[in-house]
Enzyme design. Sequence first.
Site, mmCIF file in Angstrom:
data_model
loop_
_atom_site.group_PDB
_atom_site.id
_atom_site.type_symbol
_atom_site.label_atom_id
_atom_site.label_comp_id
_atom_site.label_asym_id
_atom_site.label_seq_id
_atom_site.Cartn_x
_atom_site.Cartn_y
_atom_site.Cartn_z
ATOM 1 N N ASP A 76 1.086 -1.226 -0.018
ATOM 2 C CA ASP A 76 -0.058 -0.029 0.095
ATOM 3 C C ASP A 76 0.804 1.449 0.062
ATOM 4 O O ASP A 76 2.078 1.013 0.219
ATOM 5 C CB ASP A 76 -0.990 0.017 1.295
ATOM 6 C CG ASP A 76 -1.775 1.136 1.283
ATOM 7 O OD1 ASP A 76 -2.414 1.647 0.192
ATOM 8 O OD2 ASP A 76 -2.235 1.552 2.450
ATOM 9 N N ASP A 78 -0.242 5.193 1.443
ATOM 10 C CA ASP A 78 -0.202 5.820 2.387
ATOM 11 C C ASP A 78 -0.003 5.007 3.800
ATOM 12 O O ASP A 78 -0.567 3.924 3.881
ATOM 13 C CB ASP A 78 -1.549 6.340 2.519
ATOM 14 C CG ASP A 78 -1.807 7.382 1.685
ATOM 15 O OD1 ASP A 78 -1.129 8.136 1.479
ATOM 16 O OD2 ASP A 78 -2.844 7.034 0.626
ATOM 17 N N GLU A 222 -18.666 13.180 7.471
ATOM 18 C CA GLU A 222 -18.878 13.580 6.187
ATOM 19 C C GLU A 222 -17.627 14.734 6.004
ATOM 20 O O GLU A 222 -16.967 14.858 5.032
ATOM 21 C CB GLU A 222 -20.096 14.271 6.038
ATOM 22 C CG GLU A 222 -20.449 15.019 4.537
ATOM 23 C CD GLU A 222 -21.529 15.909 4.684
ATOM 24 O OE1 GLU A 222 -22.026 16.599 3.753
ATOM 25 O OE2 GLU A 222 -22.419 15.710 5.739
ATOM 26 N N ALA A 223 -17.454 15.589 7.000
ATOM 27 C CA ALA A 223 -16.588 16.553 6.841
ATOM 28 C C ALA A 223 -14.957 15.925 6.741
ATOM 29 O O ALA A 223 -14.381 16.696 5.639
ATOM 30 C CB ALA A 223 -16.452 17.459 8.178
ATOM 31 N N HIS A 228 -10.908 14.212 2.045
ATOM 32 C CA HIS A 228 -10.208 13.176 1.157
ATOM 33 C C HIS A 228 -10.773 13.179 -0.282
ATOM 34 O O HIS A 228 -10.078 13.139 -1.200
ATOM 35 C CB HIS A 228 -10.403 11.932 1.969
ATOM 36 C CG HIS A 228 -9.611 11.872 3.146
ATOM 37 N ND1 HIS A 228 -8.163 11.509 3.085
ATOM 38 C CD2 HIS A 228 -9.842 11.947 4.520
ATOM 39 C CE1 HIS A 228 -7.722 11.418 4.173
ATOM 40 N NE2 HIS A 228 -8.827 11.766 5.283
ATOM 41 N N ASP A 356 -1.614 -1.041 5.796
ATOM 42 C CA ASP A 356 -1.933 -0.302 7.348
ATOM 43 C C ASP A 356 -3.287 -0.782 7.792
ATOM 44 O O ASP A 356 -3.527 -0.461 8.817
ATOM 45 C CB ASP A 356 -1.389 1.146 7.571
ATOM 46 C CG ASP A 356 -2.288 1.930 6.718
ATOM 47 O OD1 ASP A 356 -3.024 2.736 7.344
ATOM 48 O OD2 ASP A 356 -2.775 1.824 5.541
#
Length: 524
Positions: A76, A78, A222-223, A228, A356
Amino acid sequence: MLFNRTKYFRFISEIFLQQRRSYTEIRQLEELQRLYDLLKHESLSSTHGYSKKMDPNGIFSNNELDLQKIKVYGFDFDYTLARYKPALHSLIYDNAKTFLVKNLRYPDQLMNFCFRPGMGARGLHLDIKRGWLMKVDSYHNIQLGTVYRGMNAIPDDEVIAAHHGTKLSVDVVGYLGRTTNMFQFVDIFSIPEITLLRDVTQYFIDNSIPFGSEYVHYDVSEAVAAFHKSGMMHQIVGEDVETYFEENVRLKPFLQHLHDGNKQIFLITNSTYWYVNRGMTYLLGDNWRDFFDVIICQARKPSFFGVEKRPFREIDVNKNSKSWNLVNKLEHGKGNLANLIEMTHWKGNDVLYIGDHIYGDLADLFLKYGWRTSAILEEVEDEINIMNSDSFQQTIQWLNVLQWLINQLQVIAGSEADLLMKSWVTEREEEKAKSRDLFNPYFGSVFRTHTVPTYFHRRLARFADVYTSNVCNFHHYPLDYIFFPRRVALAHENVLPTPDINLLLMETARHAMRFETAPAQQEN
């Protein structure tokens, strides 16, 4: 002549039990209290009983893994190949709180808040309707003392009343981190989300503003997701890699080590190619793609690993655009899991995938495809450093001895024994809290409650063959190394006393016990 600590421990225990049968209740308590005083002094003033220090950069095995059989290494991006500085948590927090204020009309005062480390931890569960954050152990029990609404600790009796005890059913706690009223924060990106959730909740409580806890959860979620999904996070971080990416001088030699060992290497990430290119160029240089046989971006894990079949699309790295032509074969520099396996002919036991997220990265690969898996958890290094500290080892050493003393006291009858028992049990709870607070004053260790693993660790042990704090730790081991798990004693198996207690009793015996035959005869 070597001294046998195990035989000595048994000898001391047998003599103590023999004397306890012949002593009066008062004499038994006096001897046990004297033993308590001497052992406590020894525990808190000496380091001779401390356990062996663990390597913070070690790799730890849940299941046997033979690297000689691994032909393909997958990664992966990140928090696996790329590690981030703490500044990223502040960035996510600040942009999410701005979204709440600007888009969802939350109070302007939230703009004065800032991210504070230590407010959250990976693996926590959220009781959505009540707004309670909590740590759950491997047997689905809520760990009392770790339940918070905002910054307010929920009293134990209230937790027990709400859930009819501490044990949660599998329908409530879920299997892969989510049910209708329970949500588990699994990845490290969730730390700023937990922190913001606690801060907003506490603001509403302090200012007597009516609110629904589940609405706050949905809004904060949601924020964070908007930051992202909009690509804003990648844009900001990608344009300022030095501020947000950790340099990792070990990464390039590690990948070169795999390449020199004739291992195939691939990358599967949900991030965009543009962002990955910015990060990997910073970490490895302009020719970073030469390390990889296959690079797959915007994979949309975990659906990429699931039943959904989507064809690959080639990316023009010069124009940062997608092609219209079908990809029917994999070529170096091009590029759902089923398609990938068909094209590469990789077999399950040949592949080690390293990520991760224990659900999004590892679960499907382990359960459905038989790939070998490794979890990268930065918390491992931090927690081992704490466990290696004198303060932690001293606390645990005394806790082990205190538990042994409590066991000896339990069979002594009488009101004075009951009072002493109450005092020692209270002290035991205080010492447990002390050991917990060394990790995190709210939630303790990510991986364990006092006596059993956390629910998070149980999932980790289920889906990860091995785990470590940094992907480059693999470079410390030869490519034919075999990771063996420890033999774990089952509850019905005979276990030798812990070395801590053995050594303490051996060192303090001449002061602590002084068992002679005369006192017993006098009592008779």
